[in-house]
Enzyme design. Structure first.
Site, PDB file in Angstrom:
ATOM      1  N   SER A  39       0.837  -1.200   0.000  1.00 15.67           N
ATOM      2  CA  SER A  39       0.000   0.000   0.000  1.00 15.67           C
ATOM      3  C   SER A  39       0.869   1.246   0.000  1.00 15.67           C
ATOM      4  CB  SER A  39      -0.925   0.011   1.226  1.00 15.67           C
ATOM      5  OG  SER A  39      -0.174   0.319   2.393  1.00 15.67           O
ATOM      6  N   SER A  41       0.850   3.743   2.228  1.00 15.14           N
ATOM      7  CA  SER A  41       0.794   4.451   3.503  1.00 15.14           C
ATOM      8  C   SER A  41       2.127   5.057   3.923  1.00 15.14           C
ATOM      9  CB  SER A  41       0.295   3.511   4.608  1.00 15.14           C
ATOM     10  OG  SER A  41       1.256   2.519   4.905  1.00 15.14           O
ATOM     11  N   LYS A 101       5.422   0.874   9.475  1.00 12.50           N
ATOM     12  CA  LYS A 101       5.165   2.292   9.748  1.00 12.50           C
ATOM     13  C   LYS A 101       6.444   2.925  10.306  1.00 12.50           C
ATOM     14  CE  LYS A 101       0.688   1.770   8.979  1.00 12.50           C
ATOM     15  NZ  LYS A 101       0.008   2.337   7.780  1.00 12.50           N
ATOM     16  N   SER A 208      -3.096   6.496   5.841  1.00 15.21           N
ATOM     17  CA  SER A 208      -2.438   5.523   6.707  1.00 15.21           C
ATOM     18  C   SER A 208      -3.300   5.223   7.924  1.00 15.21           C
ATOM     19  CB  SER A 208      -1.074   6.060   7.171  1.00 15.21           C
ATOM     20  OG  SER A 208      -0.482   5.201   8.126  1.00 15.21           O
TER      21      SER A 208
END
Length: 260
Positions: A39, A41, A101, A208
């Site tokens: 993705s 994010s 992250k 996100s």
């Protein structure tokens, strides 16, 4: 007697394969783990289709270091705390998926967003505007998701996002992307990170699901330190297409690209 050499050959092959699988399992469990970015994010730091290896000995080992959380480890073995700004891979506290992250808050830190600005321990994190992030408005990765934009491009046009550089108190700098300052997570309550946990956010702030979303579906909330799998240090290679076999879609400028 005449078949004995053939059986010996098969036995040697079987032992070699078993040893190779054992070594591969040990490497994946304790040294590195492959990770594919599904993705956007973490744009622009990480792009959809980036492939990287996760450094699993950066923070020591926990039961999540092994596939299916099968390592018989309580807590962390030879554990080391991450640093603010590290790009971390972790096991989602609720759905069991592996997420990636940026680590923003350590135990005891107070984290808050105010009108799209990040505050850490009641002080605004240093930030400077850095123009726009530009990408083609087209399907990305195997899932074919379209990027989110602050403008309204046609397919094949230029998708724009606001871009800034944040610098954490320990000096780690990184780009963040923004669509607007009016989103649900652009202004939040103050999150106080509890002991044994960390607070993580995506660099692509309006795209996100991270620690800002404690109760939302897919939201992360605080991440237990035990759930940390490792640190992402370098992209190995990257593909902009839907398949690794499509060599013409590889991003050769991202081969062995160092992450910050």
């Amino acid at each position: 007697m005449g078949n004995r050499p053939r059986w010996e050959s098969w036995w040697q092959t079987a032992k070699s394969v078993a040893l190779a699988l054992l070594l591969a399992g040990l490497v994946r469990s304790f040294l590195v783990q492959p990770f594919w970015i599904p993705s956007g994010s973490m744009k622009e730091t990480l792009l959809v289709g980036d492939f990287l290896f996760v450094n699993k000995f950066a923070y020591g080992w926990s039961r999540f270091s092994c596939p299916f959380a099968l390592c018989p480890i309580e807590g962390r073995l030879w554990g080391a705390m991450p640093e603010r700004g590290d790009i971390v891979v972790f096991r989602h506290p609720r759905n069991g998926d592996d997420y990636i992250k940026r680590l923003i808050g350590l135990p005891g830190d107070r984290v808050q967003m105010r009108d799209g600005l990040l505050f850490l321990n009641d002080r605004m994190v240093a930030r400077r505007e850095a123009g726009s992030y530009r990408e083609i408005y087209a399907p990305q990765g195997p899932g074919g998701a379209m990027p989110r934009c602050r403008n309204h491009p046609r397919p094949g046009g230029i998708c724009l996002k606001d871009r800034a550089i944040e610098t954490l108190p320990n000096g780690v700098s990184y780009p963040v992307l923004n669509l607007s300052d009016l989103g649900f997570a652009d202004t939040t309550t103050t999150f106080t990170v509890p002991p044994g946990h960390v607070f993580v956010m995506g660099d692509n702030r309006d795209n996100s699901l991270d620690s800002r979303y404690a109760l939302a579906r897919g939201g992360v909330g605080f991440v237990p330190v035990e759930n940390l799998i490792g640190r992402a240090d370098r992209v190995i290679f990257s593909s902009a297409g839907s398949s690794l076999l499509a060599v013409w879609t590889w991003r050769f400028d991202r081969l062995f690209h160092a992450l910050h």
